[in-house]
Design a protein around this motif. Structure first.
Motif, PDB file in Angstrom:
ATOM      1  N   ASN A   4      -6.874  -3.759   5.964  1.00  0.00           N
ATOM      2  CA  ASN A   4      -6.521  -2.357   6.193  1.00  0.00           C
ATOM      3  C   ASN A   4      -5.235  -2.035   5.416  1.00  0.00           C
ATOM      4  OD1 ASN A   4      -6.399   0.237   7.162  1.00  0.00           O
ATOM      5  ND2 ASN A   4      -5.600  -0.330   9.166  1.00  0.00           N
ATOM      6  N   PRO A   5      -5.374  -1.244   4.331  1.00  0.00           N
ATOM      7  CA  PRO A   5      -6.602  -0.612   3.841  1.00  0.00           C
ATOM      8  C   PRO A   5      -7.526  -1.620   3.158  1.00  0.00           C
ATOM      9  CG  PRO A   5      -4.776  -0.139   2.374  1.00  0.00           C
ATOM     10  CD  PRO A   5      -4.188  -0.864   3.545  1.00  0.00           C
TER      11      PRO A   5
ATOM     12  N   TYR B 235      -3.784  -0.915  -4.002  1.00  0.00           N
ATOM     13  CA  TYR B 235      -3.287  -0.141  -2.866  1.00  0.00           C
ATOM     14  C   TYR B 235      -1.999   0.601  -3.192  1.00  0.00           C
ATOM     15  CZ  TYR B 235      -6.843  -2.968  -0.719  1.00  0.00           C
ATOM     16  OH  TYR B 235      -8.043  -3.559  -0.446  1.00  0.00           O
ATOM     17  N   ALA B 236      -1.185   0.054  -4.063  1.00  0.00           N
ATOM     18  CA  ALA B 236       0.036   0.758  -4.472  1.00  0.00           C
ATOM     19  C   ALA B 236      -0.302   1.985  -5.304  1.00  0.00           C
ATOM     20  CB  ALA B 236       0.951  -0.176  -5.254  1.00  0.00           C
ATOM     21  N   GLU B 237      -1.294   1.834  -6.189  1.00  0.00           N
ATOM     22  CA  GLU B 237      -1.684   2.952  -7.047  1.00  0.00           C
ATOM     23  C   GLU B 237      -2.795   3.796  -6.421  1.00  0.00           C
ATOM     24  OE1 GLU B 237      -1.691   1.997 -11.436  1.00  0.00           O
ATOM     25  OE2 GLU B 237      -1.757  -0.056 -10.630  1.00  0.00           O
ATOM     26  N   TRP B 238      -3.295   3.347  -5.308  1.00  0.00           N
ATOM     27  CA  TRP B 238      -4.356   4.037  -4.550  1.00  0.00           C
ATOM     28  C   TRP B 238      -5.562   4.335  -5.447  1.00  0.00           C
ATOM     29  CZ3 TRP B 238      -3.501   3.538   0.390  1.00  0.00           C
ATOM     30  CH2 TRP B 238      -4.359   4.154   1.301  1.00  0.00           C
TER      31      TRP B 238
ATOM     32  N   ASP C 201       0.846  -1.189   0.000  1.00  0.00           N
ATOM     33  CA  ASP C 201       0.000   0.000   0.000  1.00  0.00           C
ATOM     34  C   ASP C 201       0.884   1.244   0.000  1.00  0.00           C
ATOM     35  OD1 ASP C 201      -0.333   1.781   2.500  1.00  0.00           O
ATOM     36  OD2 ASP C 201      -0.367  -0.198   3.415  1.00  0.00           O
ATOM     37  N   LEU C 202       0.421   2.275  -0.673  1.00  0.00           N
ATOM     38  CA  LEU C 202       1.245   3.436  -0.990  1.00  0.00           C
ATOM     39  C   LEU C 202       1.775   4.133   0.258  1.00  0.00           C
ATOM     40  CD1 LEU C 202       2.416   5.136  -3.245  1.00  0.00           C
ATOM     41  CD2 LEU C 202       0.296   6.448  -3.312  1.00  0.00           C
ATOM     42  N   LYS C 203       0.949   4.203   1.299  1.00  0.00           N
ATOM     43  CA  LYS C 203       1.418   4.850   2.529  1.00  0.00           C
ATOM     44  C   LYS C 203       2.585   4.090   3.136  1.00  0.00           C
ATOM     45  CE  LYS C 203      -2.581   5.261   4.700  1.00  0.00           C
ATOM     46  NZ  LYS C 203      -3.514   5.707   5.761  1.00  0.00           N
TER      47      LYS C 203
END
Length: 415
Positions: free
Chosen positions: A361-362, A393-396, A248-250
């Protein structure tokens, strides 16, 4: 120091798909868990097979459908979706807007009149978009309360494109035409594909051509140096030519130098608590899942694995949308879930004999207009360093399992 051409972070559906499609043996896939799959893992307990949530395949791309079904031949089965919306004490066919004639007459009239009288508003949010398309009657009765539970947020905070493709335009004549069966229109998830051993079967076939030495489980990246093209993990340092991130990006940006700070972006999301529940006897329902828009109920959807997989004992997944930082007392949530399932007569004299829970999560990312340009600039900045983002999640972004596989194939061909 380990050296590879492609370093893949994350062994979920996107990372495994990239490894499956990339035309090179020179890659290493890192996964922090002891098994591949990510959100596409499956669990077996006391004869029950559960996924992290209700993960089924729905295809829009015919070529990819043919490819995946050929690849998983003998492991999958398809069925026509049977789902309902629990509207107060009445079951309404899904999608709601196509079946307003099943409501009490006064409410059907309200939906039609509010559609005709709807005022065109400037579309600034997801909420504006659905009100413009369907009017206040349809929206207030189902679309708004259900999606508020799903996303666990104010729908005014979401951009129009949050799930826009799943809300097709309609017309007054079309709404009227749905009163007659011959006007029924196909919906995107009318046909669903499930797997005998859960969604993990899909991960297994996609990773079949990946060698064991190309995967490292229980290995976590702790720092990335994009200038020197190195990644430091909990056990070693790895030099790469290309880095493909599916985390995930965060989480990913926390591994990067300060000039890639996530604080430049408004990366909001929610999480979903999923209970998988196995009972001692068959279900009283024949549905695949039930949408629950009422705010009186803590869950937004209840699914029946047993009806999809033709199993004898009732096997449920129950999904609860929560804010990203909400505290979770699983015992309290489970107790309330069981209580409400009984109130809805989903459980009668059933005995719970197996259970687990998963926190995604997310789960659903909250798409916001102010992020689009910043995300585009970030992807370009990373691309200059041979770093590529891949997956929901990486690209949101919001996308399906099929979308993730297609994106992985495309990226593998590009680099």
């Amino acid at each position: 120091m380990k050296k590879v051409k492609y370093l893949i972070l994350g062994g979920g559906i996107s990372g495994v798909s990239f490894g499956h499609f990339v035309n090179s043996q020179d890659f290493l896939l890192l996964e922090k868990n002891n098994v591949l799959g990510g959100h596409c893992r499956s669990f077996k307990l006391k004869g029950f097979v559960w996924d992290c949530s209700g993960h089924f395949l729905h295809f829009r791309n015919k070529e990819m459908e043919q490819y995946i079904l050929e690849l998983t031949r003998g492991k999958f089965f398809s069925t026509q979706r049977k789902s309902k919306i629990l509207y107060y004490n009445k079951m309404i066919d899904f999608p709601f807007q196509n079946n307003i004639h099943q409501l009490p007459l006064s409410e059907t009239v309200d939906c039609l009149l509010s559609y005709v009288r709807k005022k065109r508003r400037k579309i600034k949010s997801f909420k504006d978009m659905i009100l413009n398309k369907y009017g206040s009657g349809i929206c207030n009765k189902f679309l708004i309360p259900y999606n508020e539970k799903l996303y666990a947020c104010d729908l005014n905070s979401l951009d129009v494109s949050a799930m826009g493709r799943f809300f097709p335009n309609t017309s007054f004549l079309y709404l009227l035409g749905n009163f007659f069966s011959f006007r029924k229109k196909k919906f995107y998830n009318d046909t669903l594909f499930s797997f005998k051993n859960g969604i993990q079967d899909l991960i297994s076939v996609l990773s079949k051509n990946i060698l064991s030495e190309q995967v490292s489980l229980k290995e976590t990246v702790v720092k990335i140096d994009p200038s020197n093209k190195t990644a430091t993990t909990n056990i070693r340092e790895i030099k790469y030519e290309f880095l493909v991130n599916t985390l995930d990006l965060k989480q990913f940006l926390d591994l990067m130098p300060a000039n890639y700070s996530k604080n430049k972006l408004n990366l909001a999301c929610n999480k979903v608590l999923v209970f998988n529940l196995g009972f001692d006897k068959p279900s009283n329902h024949t549905l695949h899942w039930i949408y629950v828009p009422s705010k009186k109920n803590i869950f937004y959807r209840v699914g029946f694995y047993n009806n999809i997989r033709n199993e004898r004992r009732m096997s449920l997944y129950v999904e609860i949308g929560l804010k990203e930082y909400a505290n979770i007392n699983t015992d309290e949530f489970l107790s309330e879930t069981i209580k409400q399932l009984k109130q809805l007569n989903i459980i009668t004299d059933h005995k719970l004999i197996a259970k687990n829970h998963v926190v995604l999560n997310p789960a659903y990312v909250h798409l916001k207009k102010e992020n689009y340009y910043k995300l585009k600039m970030l992807k370009n900045q990373l691309k200059e360093k041979n770093i590529f983002l891949l997956g929901r999640y990486a690209e949101w972004k919001y996308c399906s399992i099929e979308d993730n596989i297609l994106s992985a194939k495309k990226l593998s061909e590009e680099i």
